[in-house]
Design an enzyme around this catalytic site. Sequence first.
Site, PDB file in Angstrom:
ATOM      1  N   ASP A  46      59.723  59.812  34.405  1.00  0.00           N
ATOM      2  CA  ASP A  46      60.639  60.099  35.528  1.00  0.00           C
ATOM      3  C   ASP A  46      60.289  61.439  36.161  1.00  0.00           C
ATOM      4  O   ASP A  46      60.275  61.592  37.382  1.00  0.00           O
ATOM      5  CB  ASP A  46      62.103  60.038  35.082  1.00  0.00           C
ATOM      6  N   TYR A 101      53.428  44.312  29.760  1.00  0.00           N
ATOM      7  CA  TYR A 101      52.901  43.238  30.606  1.00  0.00           C
ATOM      8  C   TYR A 101      52.267  42.113  29.778  1.00  0.00           C
ATOM      9  O   TYR A 101      52.171  40.981  30.237  1.00  0.00           O
ATOM     10  CB  TYR A 101      51.859  43.773  31.592  1.00  0.00           C
ATOM     11  N   ASP A 129      50.427  53.564  42.579  1.00  0.00           N
ATOM     12  CA  ASP A 129      50.795  53.224  43.959  1.00  0.00           C
ATOM     13  C   ASP A 129      51.482  54.407  44.635  1.00  0.00           C
ATOM     14  O   ASP A 129      51.267  54.667  45.819  1.00  0.00           O
ATOM     15  CB  ASP A 129      51.726  52.010  43.993  1.00  0.00           C
ATOM     16  N   ASP A 174      50.995  51.403  36.739  1.00  0.00           N
ATOM     17  CA  ASP A 174      51.114  50.511  37.895  1.00  0.00           C
ATOM     18  C   ASP A 174      51.944  51.200  38.985  1.00  0.00           C
ATOM     19  O   ASP A 174      51.565  51.264  40.161  1.00  0.00           O
ATOM     20  CB  ASP A 174      51.818  49.226  37.412  1.00  0.00           C
ATOM     21  N   LYS A 214      57.430  58.023  27.850  1.00  0.00           N
ATOM     22  CA  LYS A 214      58.901  58.021  27.847  1.00  0.00           C
ATOM     23  C   LYS A 214      59.304  58.154  26.380  1.00  0.00           C
ATOM     24  O   LYS A 214      60.059  57.337  25.839  1.00  0.00           O
ATOM     25  CB  LYS A 214      59.412  56.718  28.504  1.00  0.00           C
TER      26      LYS A 214
END
Length: 355
Positions: A222, A135, A250, A246, A190
């Site tokens: 994942d 980001y 959620d 992020d 990852k």
Amino acid sequence: MKIAVLPGDGIGPEIIAEAVRVLRALDEHFELEFAEVGGAAYDRHGHPLPEATLKLAREADAVLFGAVGDWKYDQLARALRPEQAILGLRKSLGLFANLRPAILYPELAAASTLKPEVVAGLDILIVRELTGDIYFGTPRGRRAAPDGAFAGQPEAFDTMRYARGEIERIARVAFEAARRRNRKVTSVDKANVLETFQFWKDVVTEVHAGYADVRLEHMYVDNAAMQLVRLPTSFDVIVTGNMFGDILSDEAAMLTGSIGMLPSASLNERGQGLYEPSHGSAPDIAGKGVANPLATILSAAMMLRYSLDRAPQADRIEAAVRKVLAQGLRTADIAAGGTAVGTKQMGDAVVAALG
Ligand code: NAD
């Protein structure tokens, strides 16, 4: 103890008013100083984060934040939109650690879209790194593709990067938080594909050497996304980077069924923090007195625990929230079609339940 109170836009002022009433009912001496932020600040001062608001936030021990944003500001230049206030506060206060608990209160089990037996007892804490990763990584931008099958064509690119110190400090926040909970940390990465996250995994493992009393497991992102809906109660603390955090925070929020119940904290290295509900300014219900104030009230409890060293008072507020839910009080978002109370009545009930 100085608290900067920034109500913001939409339902922000309504839900902050209830959290402030709860704080005032605690018989502690807090100095509460209010300032405008977001669209409200833009309307009066021409900027979503005026210098006076920023100064107040910097000088305070903690910031209690409502929410910002409204569709009416969508046409403004990006730098002047209400949401920029949050980014500006994060940056200027150095808020690198975002803590988002997802708790399913037994009384609200029906609000989750998952089967009650899968989510019963859910109590997890997501610790998301907030100021690094893809980001914010540079270089980034657009250019002509330098190589590959589409060389010469316009392309866009971002940079994923993490420095050792950035990983060390967020890992420490996660291990310290786990010590106050069930002493288990799942580090999500990852590492099988990304060099950045192989490094992440190595550094988290090194930091763990100082926390022998906390269990550490590593999980690919994942798989973590899958396990969150398959067996969410297997997690205690999840620590991860900005982008994965992020998305996963959620996902975890929705396990509980209501965004109106979820608090959050963003901390810097001095323990100073910004506390806000996980939801936005809900312009669709603003001014109607129906918003759920509990996420904001629970954010105030987190503030007492993490920035103001008042854990017993935080426990009191959390117990009061549990009590009003057990009494059957529900705002519309968690009423599942049943009888609902308004924002103020819910605040009244929490104040009364403080005992
Ligand atoms: P939102 O979270 O504001 O609302 C999503 C839905 O949840 C709406 O139907 C809303 O009525 C409901 N909801 C949210 N909080 C509730 C509460 N406390 N009680 C009952 N119902 C509640 O998200 P959105 O609609 O995508 O965004 C609206 C505005 O909020 C936008 O301008 C957005 O940019 C902004 N936003 C701000 C923040 C922030 O201030 N940190 C975060 C997210 C979105």
